[in-house]
Motif scaffolding. Structure first.
Motif, short mmCIF file in Angstrom:
data_model
loop_
_atom_site.label_atom_id
_atom_site.label_comp_id
_atom_site.label_asym_id
_atom_site.label_seq_id
_atom_site.Cartn_x
_atom_site.Cartn_y
_atom_site.Cartn_z
N LYS A 279 0.85 -1.20 0.00
CA LYS A 279 0.00 0.00 0.00
C LYS A 279 0.89 1.25 0.00
N GLY A 280 1.93 1.22 0.81
CA GLY A 280 2.85 2.35 0.91
C GLY A 280 3.59 2.60 -0.40
N LEU A 281 4.08 1.52 -1.01
CA LEU A 281 4.79 1.67 -2.28
C LEU A 281 3.86 2.23 -3.35
N ARG A 282 2.61 1.74 -3.36
CA ARG A 282 1.65 2.26 -4.35
C ARG A 282 1.34 3.73 -4.10
N PHE A 283 1.16 4.09 -2.83
CA PHE A 283 0.87 5.48 -2.48
C PHE A 283 1.98 6.39 -3.01
N LEU A 284 3.23 6.02 -2.72
CA LEU A 284 4.36 6.86 -3.13
C LEU A 284 4.51 6.89 -4.65
N ASP A 285 4.16 5.77 -5.29
CA ASP A 285 4.33 5.69 -6.74
C ASP A 285 3.38 6.62 -7.49
N GLN A 286 2.24 6.99 -6.85
CA GLN A 286 1.32 7.85 -7.57
C GLN A 286 1.48 9.33 -7.20
N LEU A 287 2.42 9.65 -6.32
CA LEU A 287 2.66 11.06 -5.99
C LEU A 287 3.41 11.76 -7.11
N ASP A 288 3.33 13.09 -7.11
CA ASP A 288 4.04 13.86 -8.12
C ASP A 288 5.48 14.11 -7.65
N ILE A 289 6.26 13.06 -7.63
CA ILE A 289 7.66 13.15 -7.18
C ILE A 289 8.51 12.36 -8.15
N GLU A 290 9.82 12.49 -8.02
CA GLU A 290 10.68 11.78 -8.98
C GLU A 290 11.29 10.52 -8.39
N THR A 291 11.55 10.60 -7.08
CA THR A 291 12.33 9.52 -6.46
C THR A 291 11.68 9.10 -5.15
N VAL A 292 11.72 7.81 -4.89
CA VAL A 292 11.23 7.30 -3.61
C VAL A 292 12.44 6.82 -2.80
N ILE A 293 12.59 7.36 -1.60
CA ILE A 293 13.67 6.94 -0.72
C ILE A 293 13.11 5.88 0.24
N ILE A 294 13.83 4.78 0.38
CA ILE A 294 13.35 3.73 1.27
C ILE A 294 14.43 3.39 2.30
N GLU A 295 14.02 2.76 3.37
CA GLU A 295 15.01 2.26 4.34
C GLU A 295 14.63 0.84 4.72
N LEU A 296 15.64 0.04 5.05
CA LEU A 296 15.37 -1.34 5.42
C LEU A 296 14.80 -1.40 6.83
N VAL A 297 14.12 -2.50 7.14
CA VAL A 297 13.55 -2.71 8.47
C VAL A 297 14.42 -3.76 9.17
N PRO A 298 14.23 -4.01 10.47
CA PRO A 298 15.05 -5.02 11.15
C PRO A 298 14.92 -6.39 10.45
N GLU A 299 16.06 -7.06 10.27
CA GLU A 299 16.11 -8.32 9.51
C GLU A 299 15.72 -9.50 10.41
N GLU A 300 14.48 -9.51 10.85
CA GLU A 300 13.98 -10.63 11.68
C GLU A 300 12.50 -10.80 11.42
N GLY A 301 11.97 -12.00 11.69
CA GLY A 301 10.55 -12.26 11.45
C GLY A 301 10.18 -11.87 10.02
N LEU A 302 9.02 -11.20 9.85
CA LEU A 302 8.61 -10.81 8.51
C LEU A 302 9.50 -9.72 7.92
N GLY A 303 10.38 -9.14 8.75
CA GLY A 303 11.32 -8.14 8.26
C GLY A 303 12.21 -8.69 7.16
#
Ligand code: TXA
Ligand code: MG
Length: 316
Positions: A279-303
């Motif tokens: 949902k978040g990726l889709r939200f950002l993809d439809q904004l009037d912006i050029e670049t999406v900055i992301i950060e990783l989450v803790p590498e455990e469980g569903l992370g």
């Protein structure tokens, strides 16, 4: 436009008439067709624009039925099925002839899963065939986690989308099979590695490949937004932060406008983050912006699965 509704009998009638139906599961929405009918299965590849070397998952509602589609179930996979099905796990099993090569792209094994969703289980119970269903997105794009996502992208090509609300897990199923006698995870997903290893001990994690079609569905660039995606750790100083968006784990990015940000879980809950990811990726993809900055989450469980999708979204 597709009709969106909760009418199982309508979905059933369409599927029996060799049509495709949008279909909810706990992981992501699927694009379903009669898995035993090659004409119906061919329509999936066409509508998704999916290469025919990428095989499909077969969905059914009981382990008894699974047994009618495969030659046998290795013990550890049967243990996993008993423990986690219905649920976000897909197992690779030696296929019987009733499953066509079209479904498996000519592979000897078929991928099977029992989705944990009341509506889809009720539909599968009504049908006298299993459903082949990939995620209901154009090939390579972000998977849908609501009926509206399916409508937005494939509505023109579909008659009906069964509406099961927002997906509770939000990440595709974890795919497990045997390779060289070792239990191997081919895709990290909605069932965590810790959960699997808690039941059957250590498993091998298969790294993805961008070139080897013998390891389908592990393409390096996948689940990708149309915008340019970069990691926060790779940010260059000259990037204008007014024209970027941010997908953060639990905290906002102070220098970026609030309206261009999406936080996965302010309470740092990885299950909630998984549920919100696409949902978040889709939200950002439809904004009037050029670049999406992301950060990783803790590498455990569903992370682990979240980070896998984030890396592929950023891969070019
Ligand atoms: O959660 C899910 O698994 C969702 C919902 C709709 O069930 N489905 C899904 O399907 O993610 P799809 O087609 O988007 O991804 C299925 C993955 C692909 O990467 C495909 O290559 C792999 O499963 N796969 C399918 N059959 C296979 C097989 N026989 N051997 C190896 N990989 C297989
Ligand atoms: Mg997919």
């Amino acid at each position: 436009m597709a009709e969106i509704g909760k009418d199982i009998l309508k979905a059933k009638a369409l599927l029996e008439a060799v049509e495709l139906v949008g279909f909810p599961t706990e992981t992501v929405y699927g694009l379903a067709a009669n898995a035993l009918n090659p004409e119906a299965v061919a329509k999936i590849f066409e509508v998704k624009n999916r290469p025919s070397f990428d095989p499909l998952i077969v969905h059914t509602d009981t382990i008894e039925k699974v047994k009618t589609f495969v030659k046998y179930i290795p013990l550890d996979l049967e243990i996993l099925l008993n423990q986690f099905s219905p649920g976000p796990i897909t197992v690779l099993l030696p296929k019987e002839a009733i499953i066509s090569d079209l479904v498996t792209s000519g592979l000897e094994r078929v991928a099977i899963r029992i989705p944990n969703h009341t509506l889809s289980l009720a539909l599968l119970k009504e049908l006298d065939f299993p459903l082949a269903a990939p995620s209901a997105n154009p090939f390579g794009y972000i998977s849908p986690t609501s009926a509206q996502h399916v409508e937005n992208q494939l509505g023109q090509k579909l008659k009906y989308i069964l509406d099961g609300g927002e997906c509770k897990v939000g990440l595709e199923s974890t795919i497990v099979g045997f390779e060289n006698d070792k239990l191997t995870v081919y895709r990290k997903g909605g069932l965590s590695i810790e959960n699997i290893e808690g039941v059957v001990g250590k498993v091998i994690l298969k790294e993805h490949s961008s070139s080897n079609p013998a390891a389908p569905g592990m393409l390096k660039s996948h689940y990708a937004p149309k915008k340019k995606v970069i990691f926060k750790s790779d940010l260059s100083k000259d990037l204008n932060l007014n024209t970027v968006g941010f997908l953060g784990f639990c905290e906002t990015f102070p220098e970026i406008p609030k309206s261009n940000q999406f936080i996965l879980s302010s309470k740092k809950d990885l299950n909630e983050a998984a549920q919100n990811l696409f949902k978040g990726l889709r939200f950002l993809d439809q904004l009037d912006i050029e670049t999406v900055i992301i950060e990783l989450v803790p590498e455990e469980g569903l992370g682990m699965a979240i980070n896998d999708r984030l890396k592929r979204a950023a891969a070019k």
